[in-house]
Design a protein around this motif. Structure first.
Motif, PDB file in Angstrom:
ATOM      1  N   SER A 109      32.635  60.366   4.288  1.00 35.35           N
ATOM      2  CA  SER A 109      33.565  59.412   4.903  1.00 35.35           C
ATOM      3  C   SER A 109      32.816  58.453   5.813  1.00 35.35           C
ATOM      4  N   PHE A 110      31.864  59.001   6.592  1.00 25.47           N
ATOM      5  CA  PHE A 110      31.047  58.158   7.467  1.00 25.47           C
ATOM      6  C   PHE A 110      30.206  57.187   6.641  1.00 25.47           C
ATOM      7  N   THR A 111      29.614  57.691   5.560  1.00 27.27           N
ATOM      8  CA  THR A 111      28.761  56.853   4.720  1.00 27.27           C
ATOM      9  C   THR A 111      29.559  55.705   4.106  1.00 27.27           C
ATOM     10  N   ALA A 112      30.770  55.988   3.648  1.00 22.97           N
ATOM     11  CA  ALA A 112      31.627  54.938   3.085  1.00 22.97           C
ATOM     12  C   ALA A 112      31.975  53.899   4.148  1.00 22.97           C
ATOM     13  N   MET A 113      32.357  54.376   5.332  1.00 21.50           N
ATOM     14  CA  MET A 113      32.699  53.455   6.417  1.00 21.50           C
ATOM     15  C   MET A 113      31.498  52.599   6.803  1.00 21.50           C
ATOM     16  N   PHE A 114      30.335  53.224   6.886  1.00 23.60           N
ATOM     17  CA  PHE A 114      29.124  52.502   7.282  1.00 23.60           C
ATOM     18  C   PHE A 114      28.700  51.518   6.196  1.00 23.60           C
ATOM     19  N   SER A 115      28.975  51.853   4.941  1.00 28.44           N
ATOM     20  CA  SER A 115      28.657  50.948   3.840  1.00 28.44           C
ATOM     21  C   SER A 115      29.477  49.669   3.958  1.00 28.44           C
ATOM     22  N   VAL A 116      30.771  49.824   4.293  1.00 29.96           N
ATOM     23  CA  VAL A 116      31.631  48.657   4.510  1.00 29.96           C
ATOM     24  C   VAL A 116      31.123  47.850   5.699  1.00 29.96           C
ATOM     25  N   TRP A 117      30.715  48.537   6.748  1.00 36.33           N
ATOM     26  CA  TRP A 117      30.214  47.878   7.962  1.00 36.33           C
ATOM     27  C   TRP A 117      28.964  47.061   7.644  1.00 36.33           C
ATOM     28  N   LEU A 118      28.053  47.631   6.859  1.00 40.32           N
ATOM     29  CA  LEU A 118      26.831  46.907   6.488  1.00 40.32           C
ATOM     30  C   LEU A 118      27.159  45.682   5.634  1.00 40.32           C
ATOM     31  N   ALA A 119      28.120  45.831   4.729  1.00 39.14           N
ATOM     32  CA  ALA A 119      28.524  44.692   3.904  1.00 39.14           C
ATOM     33  C   ALA A 119      29.058  43.562   4.772  1.00 39.14           C
ATOM     34  N   PHE A 120      29.906  43.914   5.736  1.00 37.41           N
ATOM     35  CA  PHE A 120      30.484  42.902   6.622  1.00 37.41           C
ATOM     36  C   PHE A 120      29.407  42.240   7.485  1.00 37.41           C
ATOM     37  N   LEU A 121      28.552  43.043   8.100  1.00 37.49           N
ATOM     38  CA  LEU A 121      27.501  42.490   8.965  1.00 37.49           C
ATOM     39  C   LEU A 121      26.579  41.563   8.197  1.00 37.49           C
ATOM     40  N   ASN A 122      26.227  41.967   6.981  1.00 40.54           N
ATOM     41  CA  ASN A 122      25.288  41.156   6.205  1.00 40.54           C
ATOM     42  C   ASN A 122      25.896  39.843   5.740  1.00 40.54           C
ATOM     43  N   LEU A 123      27.223  39.753   5.727  1.00 44.37           N
ATOM     44  CA  LEU A 123      27.869  38.511   5.307  1.00 44.37           C
ATOM     45  C   LEU A 123      28.041  37.528   6.462  1.00 44.37           C
ATOM     46  N   ILE A 124      27.773  37.970   7.698  1.00 48.12           N
ATOM     47  CA  ILE A 124      27.857  37.045   8.829  1.00 48.12           C
ATOM     48  C   ILE A 124      26.793  35.960   8.627  1.00 48.12           C
ATOM     49  N   PRO A 125      27.175  34.687   8.699  1.00 46.94           N
ATOM     50  CA  PRO A 125      26.237  33.590   8.383  1.00 46.94           C
ATOM     51  C   PRO A 125      25.185  33.353   9.464  1.00 46.94           C
ATOM     52  N   ILE A 126      24.347  34.351   9.659  1.00 50.52           N
ATOM     53  CA  ILE A 126      23.239  34.250  10.607  1.00 50.52           C
ATOM     54  C   ILE A 126      21.943  34.239   9.813  1.00 50.52           C
ATOM     55  N   PRO A 127      21.057  33.264  10.035  1.00 50.92           N
ATOM     56  CA  PRO A 127      19.759  33.280   9.351  1.00 50.92           C
ATOM     57  C   PRO A 127      19.052  34.607   9.606  1.00 50.92           C
ATOM     58  N   GLY A 128      18.504  35.184   8.568  1.00 51.35           N
ATOM     59  CA  GLY A 128      17.898  36.505   8.672  1.00 51.35           C
ATOM     60  C   GLY A 128      18.753  37.553   7.992  1.00 51.35           C
ATOM     61  N   LEU A 129      20.058  37.272   7.844  1.00 56.82           N
ATOM     62  CA  LEU A 129      20.964  38.142   7.111  1.00 56.82           C
ATOM     63  C   LEU A 129      21.316  37.495   5.775  1.00 56.82           C
ATOM     64  N   ASP A 130      21.879  38.280   4.865  1.00 53.70           N
ATOM     65  CA  ASP A 130      22.275  37.742   3.561  1.00 53.70           C
ATOM     66  C   ASP A 130      23.235  36.573   3.723  1.00 53.70           C
ATOM     67  N   GLY A 131      24.122  36.670   4.722  1.00 52.53           N
ATOM     68  CA  GLY A 131      25.104  35.616   4.940  1.00 52.53           C
ATOM     69  C   GLY A 131      24.469  34.273   5.254  1.00 52.53           C
ATOM     70  N   GLY A 132      23.317  34.288   5.930  1.00 50.79           N
ATOM     71  CA  GLY A 132      22.610  33.045   6.218  1.00 50.79           C
ATOM     72  C   GLY A 132      22.099  32.387   4.953  1.00 50.79           C
ATOM     73  N   HIS A 133      21.500  33.192   4.065  1.00 51.45           N
ATOM     74  CA  HIS A 133      21.011  32.666   2.784  1.00 51.45           C
ATOM     75  C   HIS A 133      22.173  32.154   1.933  1.00 51.45           C
ATOM     76  N   VAL A 134      23.284  32.897   1.945  1.00 50.38           N
ATOM     77  CA  VAL A 134      24.459  32.479   1.176  1.00 50.38           C
ATOM     78  C   VAL A 134      24.974  31.136   1.686  1.00 50.38           C
ATOM     79  N   LEU A 135      25.004  30.966   3.006  1.00 50.50           N
ATOM     80  CA  LEU A 135      25.487  29.725   3.595  1.00 50.50           C
ATOM     81  C   LEU A 135      24.642  28.531   3.152  1.00 50.50           C
ATOM     82  N   PHE A 136      23.314  28.692   3.192  1.00 49.86           N
ATOM     83  CA  PHE A 136      22.436  27.598   2.791  1.00 49.86           C
ATOM     84  C   PHE A 136      22.568  27.298   1.302  1.00 49.86           C
TER      85      PHE A 136
END
Length: 497
Positions: A423-450
């Motif tokens: 249950s923790f692993t599933a929750m943390f997996s969702v958390w990592l997905a959300f964090l990585n989509l934040i449009p900050i350079p250095g995260l996946d979201g930054g590359h996606v934005l560009f």
């Protein structure tokens, strides 16, 4: 032993999530014939614990090997320049001479992992390669839509992994929860809960218009919500959630305890039987009054006993269907009678275990994933609220390890609770997905934005802008990690973690 098991769970969970996240980048990169130079679990500055690479059709392995430079400094027209190393001059057994093969390994810094994709500005800041003309197998030479798929691969895997885990948990184990609709006597609220707006006896109907069913979810939704609707003394009442009460709940670390079922005072056992013979209390008695005042529930009885610490009181009880008054019952200096109330029968009535068929478990897993994602997003509401100051309760790796779930047996032995782990692993997996989509350079979201900018505007972001943005993003993320880790250490030393 307990901390070792918790640490093992944390490392195992992170390893699973990181490997699959990076695999989400790696596989589409390979499908689109993009060269992946490195695939690492954990980071490897200066050296790696283990690495392997396929050279001339045979796997080669290294342990505790130092990282060799991919660039060199040469002098051009009297000026020093950093350029990619000339691999043609390297011996054939040098791994750097075979960049077409991926180097796999395990680093020594357990803060994640990465895939180093050729021709991409990432956390490695390998700008020397970027000065050369783009090669067909480089990331930067691929169409924007392919680059977008590569960058979204990690968060996509994280989302589907959470969906899979939640579906499996619902199918194989069902879901055990406390049914708030079965709180026949309503709730009992702590002082923080009352400050939020609750009263003892309230029956919670909905949070932000959504029906309340599970106490475990409802208690969190209330903290993150705007208003609550309750049945109070037979009338439907809607009130806003008071931020001061939310702040108290977080400060007192009672997120799951500020509302509990309101229970009757049915005696399960007596701490001192000899004293009970004098006072007249017996197992099975239901306390309904103190000193002639009606007190049907635990909170009411506790309040009256606290007002009579160290005194003798009369107690009204229901015994075998008849009302009796016990005239001389001693209250200790802490306002207690030395009794334990019956909680087993209460739990039996309100705890539900719901089973799911295979066909039901799949959509239920999706719903749980969305619920987890929604909860993560809503947390920012209280994190940056000036009254709540939720950022003070943000925990880092040390806090996570300390709160990893374990089962403790009666003999004191500790073991892994695998349902809680997954249950923790599933929750943390969702958390990592959300964090990585934040449009900050250095995260996946930054590359996606560009990349989205390029697809909309029709031309790529200048290379220099990408490099500078990446540098700023990496510095920001490293600073944030140090801040969170430092906060963990400070709280641990202060004994507040």
């Amino acid at each position: 032993m307990e901390i070792a098991i918790k640490l093992f769970q944390f490392i195992l969970s992170i390893s699973i999530l990181v490997l699959l996240h990076e695999l989400g980048h790696f596989l589409p990169a390979i499908w689109f014939k993009t060269r992946a130079e490195k695939f690492f679990l954990f980071f490897d500055p200066y050296f790696s614990i283990f690495s392997m690479k396929k050279i001339n059709g045979k796997w080669q392995y290294k342990f505790l090997s130092k990282n060799l430079p991919d660039s060199e400094v040469i002098e051009v027209n009297g000026k020093k320049e950093e350029v990619p190393i000339d691999i043609s001059k390297l011996p054939d057994n040098d791994w750097r001479k075979h960049p077409e093969q991926t180097k796999y390994g395990i680093g020594w810094l357990p803060f994640g992992g990465y895939v180093k994709i050729a021709g991409m500005v990432d956390e490695s800041m390998d700008t020397a390669q970027m000065k050369k003309p783009a090669e067909p197998w480089e990331f930067r030479s691929k169409p924007a839509w392919q680059r977008l798929i590569i960058m979204l691969g990690g968060v996509t895997v994280n989302f589907f992994l959470a969906w899979l885990i939640y579906s499996c948990l619902s199918f194989f184990n069902g879901e055990t929860y406390t049914d708030i609709t079965k709180f026949n006597n309503g709730i009992e609220a702590t002082s923080a809960g009352k400050k939020m707006g609750f009263q003892n006896g309230d029956k919670i109907i909905s949070v932000d218009g959504k029906p309340a069913e599970r106490l475990e979810n409802t208690s969190i939704n209330i903290l993150l919500g705007d208003h609550v609707t309750v049945n109070r003394n037979g009338q439907e009442v809607t009130f806003p959630v008071n931020a001061d009460g939310v702040a108290d709940v977080l400060k007192q670390r009672e997120a799951k305890l500020y509302i509990t079922p309101r229970v009757s005072m049915i005696i399960e056992s007596l701490a001192t039987p000899s004293s009970s013979q004098t006072s007249g209390l017996a197992k099975g008695d239901k306390i309904v009054g103190i000193n002639g005042k009606k007190a049907a529930f635990f909170d009411e009885v506790s309040t009256l006993l606290s007002e009579n610490k160290g005194k003798t009181v009369s107690v009204d009880v229901e015994r075998n269907g008849a009302l009796q008054t016990l005239p001389a019952v001693s209250v200790d200096k802490n306002g207690k009678l030395g009794i334990a109330i019956d909680t087993k029968s209460i739990a039996k009535d309100i705890v539900t275990n719901k089973k799911y068929s295979f066909g039901e478990a799949i959509p239920r897993g999706f719903t749980r994933t969305i619920e987890a994602l929604t909860t993560q997003v809503k947390q920012f509401k209280i994190m940056f609220n000036s009254k709540v100051q939720g950022y003070k309760n943000v925990g880092g790796p040390i806090a996570i390890v300390k709160n990893m779930p374990v089962d403790k047996d009666a003999d004191g032995s500790v073991k892994i609770n695998w349902v809680a782990f997954w249950s923790f692993t599933a929750m943390f997996s969702v958390w990592l997905a959300f964090l990585n989509l934040i449009p900050i350079p250095g995260l996946d979201g930054g590359h996606v934005l560009f990349t989205l900018y390029e697809m909309i505007v029709g031309k790529p972001v200048p290379q220099k802008v990408l490099e500078n943005a990446q540098m700023i993003g990496v510095i920001f993320l490293l600073g944030l990690m140090l801040l969170i880790f430092g906060s963990d250490i400070f709280k641990w030393l202060a004994g507040t973690l």
